[in-house]
Design a protein around this motif. Sequence first.
Motif, PDB file in Angstrom:
ATOM      1  N   LEU A  46     -19.578   2.882 -17.698  1.00 32.52           N
ATOM      2  CA  LEU A  46     -19.855   1.622 -18.392  1.00 32.52           C
ATOM      3  C   LEU A  46     -20.359   1.801 -19.813  1.00 32.52           C
ATOM      4  O   LEU A  46     -20.554   0.811 -20.521  1.00 32.52           O
ATOM      5  CB  LEU A  46     -20.911   0.818 -17.605  1.00 32.52           C
ATOM      6  N   GLY A  47     -20.587   3.012 -20.234  1.00 27.52           N
ATOM      7  CA  GLY A  47     -21.174   3.257 -21.541  1.00 27.52           C
ATOM      8  C   GLY A  47     -20.270   2.881 -22.696  1.00 27.52           C
ATOM      9  O   GLY A  47     -19.154   2.368 -22.521  1.00 27.52           O
ATOM     10  N   GLU A  48     -20.734   3.141 -23.886  1.00 25.94           N
ATOM     11  CA  GLU A  48     -19.985   2.764 -25.093  1.00 25.94           C
ATOM     12  C   GLU A  48     -18.611   3.421 -25.126  1.00 25.94           C
ATOM     13  O   GLU A  48     -17.671   2.861 -25.681  1.00 25.94           O
ATOM     14  CB  GLU A  48     -20.810   3.147 -26.326  1.00 25.94           C
ATOM     15  N   ARG A  49     -18.483   4.603 -24.527  1.00 32.41           N
ATOM     16  CA  ARG A  49     -17.176   5.264 -24.382  1.00 32.41           C
ATOM     17  C   ARG A  49     -16.799   5.367 -22.911  1.00 32.41           C
ATOM     18  O   ARG A  49     -16.074   6.268 -22.504  1.00 32.41           O
ATOM     19  CB  ARG A  49     -17.188   6.657 -25.019  1.00 32.41           C
ATOM     20  N   VAL A  59     -19.241  -7.916 -22.439  1.00 30.09           N
ATOM     21  CA  VAL A  59     -20.108  -9.014 -22.858  1.00 30.09           C
ATOM     22  C   VAL A  59     -19.498  -9.818 -24.007  1.00 30.09           C
ATOM     23  O   VAL A  59     -19.919 -10.948 -24.273  1.00 30.09           O
ATOM     24  CB  VAL A  59     -21.513  -8.497 -23.238  1.00 30.09           C
ATOM     25  N   GLU A  60     -18.524  -9.253 -24.687  1.00 27.85           N
ATOM     26  CA  GLU A  60     -17.834  -9.999 -25.736  1.00 27.85           C
ATOM     27  C   GLU A  60     -16.997 -11.139 -25.167  1.00 27.85           C
ATOM     28  O   GLU A  60     -16.841 -12.185 -25.812  1.00 27.85           O
ATOM     29  CB  GLU A  60     -16.931  -9.059 -26.550  1.00 27.85           C
ATOM     30  N   ARG A  61     -16.476 -10.960 -23.949  1.00 25.37           N
ATOM     31  CA  ARG A  61     -15.568 -11.970 -23.398  1.00 25.37           C
ATOM     32  C   ARG A  61     -16.175 -12.785 -22.256  1.00 25.37           C
ATOM     33  O   ARG A  61     -15.605 -13.804 -21.865  1.00 25.37           O
ATOM     34  CB  ARG A  61     -14.270 -11.314 -22.922  1.00 25.37           C
ATOM     35  N   SER A 110     -26.816  -0.666 -25.815  1.00 21.21           N
ATOM     36  CA  SER A 110     -26.644   0.708 -26.276  1.00 21.21           C
ATOM     37  C   SER A 110     -26.803   1.581 -25.052  1.00 21.21           C
ATOM     38  O   SER A 110     -27.443   1.196 -24.061  1.00 21.21           O
ATOM     39  CB  SER A 110     -27.676   1.084 -27.342  1.00 21.21           C
ATOM     40  N   ASP A 111     -26.227   2.760 -25.098  1.00 19.88           N
ATOM     41  CA  ASP A 111     -26.369   3.681 -23.972  1.00 19.88           C
ATOM     42  C   ASP A 111     -27.837   4.042 -23.750  1.00 19.88           C
ATOM     43  O   ASP A 111     -28.276   4.234 -22.604  1.00 19.88           O
ATOM     44  CB  ASP A 111     -25.544   4.939 -24.217  1.00 19.88           C
TER      45      ASP A 111
END
Length: 473
Positions: free
Chosen positions: A39-42, A51-53, A68-69
């Motif tokens: 689930l992290g940034e990468r 969370v953007e959608r 943030s991680d």
Amino acid sequence: MGWFTAPEYWLSRLVFQRALAAVYLVAFLTAALQFRALLGERGLLPVPRFVERVPFSRAPSLFHWRYSDALFAAVAWGGCAVSAALLAGADSLLPLWGAMLLWLLPWALYLSIVNVGQTWYGFGWESLLLETGFLAVFLGNGEVAPPVVVLFLLRWILFRVEFGAGLIKMRGDECWRKLTCLHHHHETQPMPGPLSWFFHHLPGPLHKAEVAANHVTQLIVPFLLFTPQPVATAAAALMIVTQLWLVLSGNFSWLNWITIVLALSAVRFPAHAPPVAPAPLWYEVVVLAVAALVAFLSYRPVVNMISRRQVMNRSFDPLHLVNTYGAFGSVSRIRYEVVVEGTLDDTPREDSDWREYEFRGKPGDPRRWPRQFAPYHLRLDWLMWFVALSPAYAGSWFGTFMERLLEGDRATLRLLRRSPFPPGRPPRYVRARLFRYRYTTWRELRATGACWDRTYVREFLPPTRLAGAARRP
């Protein structure tokens, strides 16, 4: 209000709370050790993209305000610390209101994780932990006796878990009605345990007896939870024994353990109740208000439970306060596994040096015996079982997973048992192939030492390399 509390359940509450804290600890530890790759940034399904959608109102989480991680790690490890404190009895050192706030903290932190967890957190035991953890907030500490209404609501959860699972089986696969599902289930379950091979080879009549006993435990015994003692204790004890049988037969994360925790709250232990002060009025008002809310939210789960189109493991509110449960409405007859391989060759051919990646829990090498992981949850391994059932379960994450293998991503490789390639030298190509797995017979086991026999079925993903990757000179 003299009827409000049940002093004779003080030890039941204590055992329940400490056991629940242990399950919380496992859940947060699982998140802390696996989130970066998943689930992290990468990650395979990054939280920022989610969370953007998806708005906060549909999936309340503190990660909607910031992600943030490092923050996720703080939440997960902070949850471990709070859970460990509760396991050690920190709530008993606080005033009643402080203990309630301390129990609210792991619930809020884990809700934030589950609501952005997407496919990786789409299992019924996530909602079950949250629903149970929410009620635990209002169970009180040593200052007051356990509230009767909260003890009743805990039994209400246990009833829905067991009865809902029983109904989904009777309405689903006909093998449950014919008592033959366990002829297949121990072999085809998501993640077999070290004893699953032996359970599979039990005599057929015993398998039928297991299924019949399961039906009794899930369709009849739950009603006895609401009868006077000692009948309710006997009913809860029978459920505990059944769940321990399931613990021995497979790896089902903490599903069995959280069910056992719920059953412990219904057991009346023979212990003298210590003297406590009467419950304060504000506490009684809060508990009764929560009970009214749970009663109101129970409408949809009850309607679902009695419906012919019953669905399993569904949350009807974004806080996961009251949910519907169920498991294995259908049972696979054949086990398929996706085997992932890579090669260092510049040109992938069938006779190339293809090396197999080894997962921690899911079957791979036929000679490698399954290990016990539950209550720890190997999320990638579980999803790989679904992918083998249908490519539709792969979604967008499976392609990203293969890319991470091509990159030699350390976070992703830590999810695996072993990479066949040395650090810093990832494969040039990866591929995935579908195999049919079956348990070996007693004779085959003695002759080969292998617990599995596997047969190639078809190509699942053809040889793939990173876009724009150049050939070696």
